[in-house]
Design a protein around this motif. Structure first.
Motif, PDB file in Angstrom:
ATOM      1  N   LEU A 161       0.880  -1.086   0.077  1.00 55.08           N
ATOM      2  CA  LEU A 161       0.135  -0.162  -0.155  1.00 55.08           C
ATOM      3  C   LEU A 161       0.920   1.296  -0.098  1.00 55.08           C
ATOM      4  O   LEU A 161       0.453   2.115  -0.524  1.00 55.08           O
ATOM      5  N   LYS A 162       2.018   1.165   0.753  1.00 61.31           N
ATOM      6  CA  LYS A 162       2.998   2.174   0.681  1.00 61.31           C
ATOM      7  C   LYS A 162       3.269   2.725  -0.764  1.00 61.31           C
ATOM      8  O   LYS A 162       3.133   3.964  -1.019  1.00 61.31           O
ATOM      9  N   THR A 163       3.699   1.928  -1.538  1.00 64.66           N
ATOM     10  CA  THR A 163       3.956   1.985  -2.951  1.00 64.66           C
ATOM     11  C   THR A 163       2.882   2.742  -3.655  1.00 64.66           C
ATOM     12  O   THR A 163       3.228   3.472  -4.377  1.00 64.66           O
ATOM     13  N   GLN A 302       8.417  -3.422  -0.140  1.00 69.14           N
ATOM     14  CA  GLN A 302       7.623  -4.341   0.788  1.00 69.14           C
ATOM     15  C   GLN A 302       8.335  -4.958   1.968  1.00 69.14           C
ATOM     16  O   GLN A 302       7.749  -5.059   3.093  1.00 69.14           O
ATOM     17  N   GLY A 303       9.569  -5.520   1.845  1.00 69.34           N
ATOM     18  CA  GLY A 303      10.324  -5.943   2.999  1.00 69.34           C
ATOM     19  C   GLY A 303      10.077  -7.304   3.043  1.00 69.34           C
ATOM     20  O   GLY A 303       9.839  -7.610   4.005  1.00 69.34           O
ATOM     21  N   LEU A 304      10.662  -8.018   2.175  1.00 67.17           N
ATOM     22  CA  LEU A 304      10.645  -9.421   2.009  1.00 67.17           C
ATOM     23  C   LEU A 304      11.441 -10.150   2.969  1.00 67.17           C
ATOM     24  O   LEU A 304      10.930 -11.061   3.734  1.00 67.17           O
ATOM     25  N   THR A 305      12.435  -9.431   3.428  1.00 65.37           N
ATOM     26  CA  THR A 305      13.356 -10.086   4.416  1.00 65.37           C
ATOM     27  C   THR A 305      12.835 -10.047   5.784  1.00 65.37           C
ATOM     28  O   THR A 305      13.021 -10.890   6.617  1.00 65.37           O
ATOM     29  N   PHE A 306      11.900  -9.081   6.220  1.00 63.94           N
ATOM     30  CA  PHE A 306      11.469  -9.212   7.614  1.00 63.94           C
ATOM     31  C   PHE A 306      10.239 -10.427   7.495  1.00 63.94           C
ATOM     32  O   PHE A 306      10.453 -11.116   8.477  1.00 63.94           O
ATOM     33  N   MET A 307       9.646 -10.595   6.209  1.00 65.91           N
ATOM     34  CA  MET A 307       8.655 -11.596   6.360  1.00 65.91           C
ATOM     35  C   MET A 307       9.211 -13.014   6.303  1.00 65.91           C
ATOM     36  O   MET A 307       8.662 -14.087   6.972  1.00 65.91           O
ATOM     37  N   GLU A 308      10.504 -13.179   5.923  1.00 69.04           N
ATOM     38  CA  GLU A 308      11.175 -14.267   5.779  1.00 69.04           C
ATOM     39  C   GLU A 308      11.684 -14.788   6.943  1.00 69.04           C
ATOM     40  O   GLU A 308      11.649 -15.767   7.562  1.00 69.04           O
ATOM     41  N   ARG A 319      13.610  -0.843  12.059  1.00 71.73           N
ATOM     42  CA  ARG A 319      13.477   0.486  12.050  1.00 71.73           C
ATOM     43  C   ARG A 319      12.106   1.087  11.608  1.00 71.73           C
ATOM     44  O   ARG A 319      11.599   0.300  10.470  1.00 71.73           O
ATOM     45  N   PHE A 320      11.338   1.734  12.316  1.00 70.43           N
ATOM     46  CA  PHE A 320       9.816   2.144  11.972  1.00 70.43           C
ATOM     47  C   PHE A 320       9.678   2.506  10.494  1.00 70.43           C
ATOM     48  O   PHE A 320      10.409   3.509   9.964  1.00 70.43           O
ATOM     49  N   ASP A 321       8.832   1.897   9.610  1.00 70.62           N
ATOM     50  CA  ASP A 321       8.250   2.233   8.488  1.00 70.62           C
ATOM     51  C   ASP A 321       6.930   2.135   8.356  1.00 70.62           C
ATOM     52  O   ASP A 321       6.537   0.781   8.559  1.00 70.62           O
ATOM     53  N   ALA A 322       6.200   2.842   7.662  1.00 73.93           N
ATOM     54  CA  ALA A 322       4.727   2.740   7.512  1.00 73.93           C
ATOM     55  C   ALA A 322       4.383   1.313   6.613  1.00 73.93           C
ATOM     56  O   ALA A 322       3.448   0.899   6.765  1.00 73.93           O
ATOM     57  N   ASN A 323       5.381   1.105   5.818  1.00 74.82           N
ATOM     58  CA  ASN A 323       5.302   0.078   4.855  1.00 74.82           C
ATOM     59  C   ASN A 323       5.129  -1.294   5.700  1.00 74.82           C
ATOM     60  O   ASN A 323       4.502  -2.267   5.081  1.00 74.82           O
ATOM     61  N   LEU A 324       5.611  -1.317   7.135  1.00 71.04           N
ATOM     62  CA  LEU A 324       5.603  -2.469   7.976  1.00 71.04           C
ATOM     63  C   LEU A 324       4.275  -2.609   8.793  1.00 71.04           C
ATOM     64  O   LEU A 324       4.257  -3.614   9.378  1.00 71.04           O
ATOM     65  N   ALA A 325       3.584  -1.494   8.824  1.00 72.30           N
ATOM     66  CA  ALA A 325       2.477  -1.286   9.960  1.00 72.30           C
ATOM     67  C   ALA A 325       1.497  -2.624   9.956  1.00 72.30           C
ATOM     68  O   ALA A 325       1.039  -2.938  10.888  1.00 72.30           O
ATOM     69  N   ASP A 326       1.232  -3.188   8.696  1.00 69.61           N
ATOM     70  CA  ASP A 326       0.348  -4.134   8.506  1.00 69.61           C
ATOM     71  C   ASP A 326       1.030  -5.430   8.956  1.00 69.61           C
ATOM     72  O   ASP A 326       0.249  -6.348   9.339  1.00 69.61           O
ATOM     73  N   GLY A 334       6.658  -8.174  16.383  1.00 69.43           N
ATOM     74  CA  GLY A 334       8.039  -7.863  16.157  1.00 69.43           C
ATOM     75  C   GLY A 334       8.351  -6.706  17.033  1.00 69.43           C
ATOM     76  O   GLY A 334       7.417  -6.127  17.892  1.00 69.43           O
ATOM     77  N   PHE A 335       9.331  -5.811  16.692  1.00 68.94           N
ATOM     78  CA  PHE A 335       9.595  -4.613  17.469  1.00 68.94           C
ATOM     79  C   PHE A 335      10.205  -3.576  16.626  1.00 68.94           C
ATOM     80  O   PHE A 335      10.985  -3.916  15.582  1.00 68.94           O
ATOM     81  N   PHE A 336       9.659  -2.505  16.704  1.00 69.35           N
ATOM     82  CA  PHE A 336      10.234  -1.155  16.032  1.00 69.35           C
ATOM     83  C   PHE A 336      11.252  -0.309  17.048  1.00 69.35           C
ATOM     84  O   PHE A 336      11.005  -0.263  18.103  1.00 69.35           O
ATOM     85  N   PHE A 337      12.309   0.412  16.159  1.00 60.48           N
ATOM     86  CA  PHE A 337      12.820   1.354  16.772  1.00 60.48           C
ATOM     87  C   PHE A 337      13.167   2.452  15.846  1.00 60.48           C
ATOM     88  O   PHE A 337      12.781   2.419  14.671  1.00 60.48           O
ATOM     89  N   THR A 338      13.312   3.600  16.429  1.00 57.10           N
ATOM     90  CA  THR A 338      13.307   4.787  15.683  1.00 57.10           C
ATOM     91  C   THR A 338      14.586   5.738  15.765  1.00 57.10           C
ATOM     92  O   THR A 338      14.765   6.797  15.292  1.00 57.10           O
ATOM     93  N   SER A 339      15.523   5.047  16.672  1.00 59.91           N
ATOM     94  CA  SER A 339      16.819   5.703  17.109  1.00 59.91           C
ATOM     95  C   SER A 339      17.644   4.636  17.349  1.00 59.91           C
ATOM     96  O   SER A 339      17.382   3.693  17.691  1.00 59.91           O
ATOM     97  N   GLU A 340      19.073   5.116  17.527  1.00 58.13           N
ATOM     98  CA  GLU A 340      20.036   4.141  17.966  1.00 58.13           C
ATOM     99  C   GLU A 340      19.545   3.559  19.381  1.00 58.13           C
ATOM    100  O   GLU A 340      20.049   2.536  19.922  1.00 58.13           O
ATOM    101  N   GLU A 341      19.468   4.709  20.191  1.00 51.78           N
ATOM    102  CA  GLU A 341      18.997   4.347  21.406  1.00 51.78           C
ATOM    103  C   GLU A 341      17.644   3.394  21.663  1.00 51.78           C
ATOM    104  O   GLU A 341      17.728   2.705  22.456  1.00 51.78           O
ATOM    105  N   GLY A 342      16.879   3.872  20.634  1.00 54.91           N
ATOM    106  CA  GLY A 342      15.777   2.921  20.625  1.00 54.91           C
ATOM    107  C   GLY A 342      16.181   1.459  20.188  1.00 54.91           C
ATOM    108  O   GLY A 342      15.285   0.431  20.779  1.00 54.91           O
TER     109      GLY A 342
END
Length: 393
Positions: A161-163, A302-308, A319-326, A334-342
């Protein structure tokens, strides 16, 4: 149905387009369709038609700065003659530039519909050409190119959907089929992983029972933002110097030397193994070695490696990306981060999970990626193909 698939990357190359195309070809053939794949050679050599395996290899000029991609001519009479004899009914184009131009010319010449999957937002890759000079203009040109290319195909596909929303932001009003690439889950089943090989690899790479293994996998290039994850890994090490940790970097590309230097500068080179390029069939082996698969890339369509990774039972730290929200629900699948500290905070949280809690995340992730089953992918693709063919009746 007789289908020709044009792509500029195919195994043994490992990247999202290569994997997506490979999965598409296999599922079509498994359902009884005849498929010819038109792709550049992976080495220097002449034109080659591997009729037995349904592969047409076109010679091309290697672009060493772009991970060995090869630039081919935009037309080949030999290929068109083969496709005409094959009585091709539909062309599915997976790429742009030379091979993509050829796909469009061949479809026009053979008077068959062309389906185009928009895998790559090329404005994210302009730095390979302009090296920072007139980059804004280059991106503007690529946006116009994407809009025009989409308009000039019979049916248009995006894998997310992002694309689709990106195309709308360009002002494109064409009909967009959102068809996520399918995954053959059987390839990532733990029972297919050689335990003896796993034990040997761990011994050779000093991975002990308590070693916490982070995995980076894919094209080692600027747009993948692997440096971001490496910095996060280094921060984790600095905060937890007593932890036995390891970072595996699987893949190759133009940024490899730079990242090797970065690990040295950050003082984690002794904790990092650059594995290099591996055959596609060996990728599941590395997912199963890892406790965490991490990626900071926000340029994926899409991010196939995440799904694999999720299909392999490896927890994802992305790292957070709207493309992965679904696909990824933070703390659940899974887990999201938005910074190196995150990155550090979420890694700590993952390692603090009990065995039962960890399994709950793994099970929820596997259930979530079921939406990307290879059978569902096939059915969605066939709907698009039939609609494209009907436009030519």
């Amino acid at each position: 149905m007789r289908i020709a698939i044009f792509t500029d990357t195919y195994p043994p190359f490992i990247n999202g387009v290569s994997t997506s195309t490979y999965n598409l070809v296999n599922t079509l053939r498994n359902h009884g369709h005849e498929v010819l794949v038109v792709s550049p050679r992976v080495d220097d050599g002449p034109f080659y038609f591997d009729e037995k395996n349904g592969m047409i290899y076109i010679p091309g000029l290697e672009l060493k700065k772009i991970y060995g991609y090869r630039l081919t001519n935009i037309y080949s009479n030999k290929v068109v003659k083969i496709l005409r004899a094959f009585k091709v009914q539909l062309i599915h184009n997976q790429t742009d530039v030379a091979i993509g131009q050829f796909a469009r010319l061949a479809a026009r010449n053979l008077k068959v519909p062309i389906v185009y999957t928009y895998h790559t937002a090329y404005e994210d890759y302009t730095y390979y050409v302009v090296r920072g000079l007139m980059d804004r203009m280059a991106k503007h040109i690529m946006r116009g190119y994407a809009k025009t290319t989409a308009k000039n195909c019979t049916e248009f596909i995006t894998p997310s959907l992002k694309t689709k929303e990106y195309m709308r932001s360009l002002g494109s009003d064409i009909y967009v089929n959102v068809v996520p690439t399918g995954i053959d889950f059987a390839l990532f089943d733990e029972k297919n992983i050689n335990k003896e090989r796993t034990a040997l690899f761990k011994k050779e790479n000093h991975i002990n029972e308590n070693t916490k293994v982070f995995l980076l996998l894919g094209r080692v290039a600027q747009e993948k933002s692997m440096d971001y994850s490496i910095r996060g890994f280094a921060k984790y090490h600095n905060k937890h110097p007593e932890d036995d940790i390891k970072l595996l970097v699987v893949g190759d590309g133009p940024q490899k030397n730079e990242l090797e230097l970065l690990t040295h500068e950050l003082g984690v080179d002794h904790l990092t193994d650059f594995i290099g390029k591996v055959p596609a069939e060996e990728v599941p082996f590395y997912y199963h070695l890892a406790d965490i698969y991490t990626s900071a890339s926000i340029t994926e369509t899409q991010g196939l490696t995440f799904m694999e990774a999720m299909a392999s039972g490896t927890i994802v730290l992305a790292r957070f990306d709207a493309n992965l929200a679904d696909t990824i629900t933070d703390g659940e699948t899974g887990f999201f981060f938005t910074s190196e500290e995150g990155f550090v905070n979420k890694a700590e949280r993952i390692f603090s999970l009990s065995k039962e809690e960890r399994q709950e995340v793994i099970d929820a992730a596997f259930a979530r990626v079921d939406m990307y089953s290879i059978e569902r992918f096939y059915n969605n693709i066939m709907e698009v193909y039939h609609r494209a063919i009907k436009k030519y009746w």
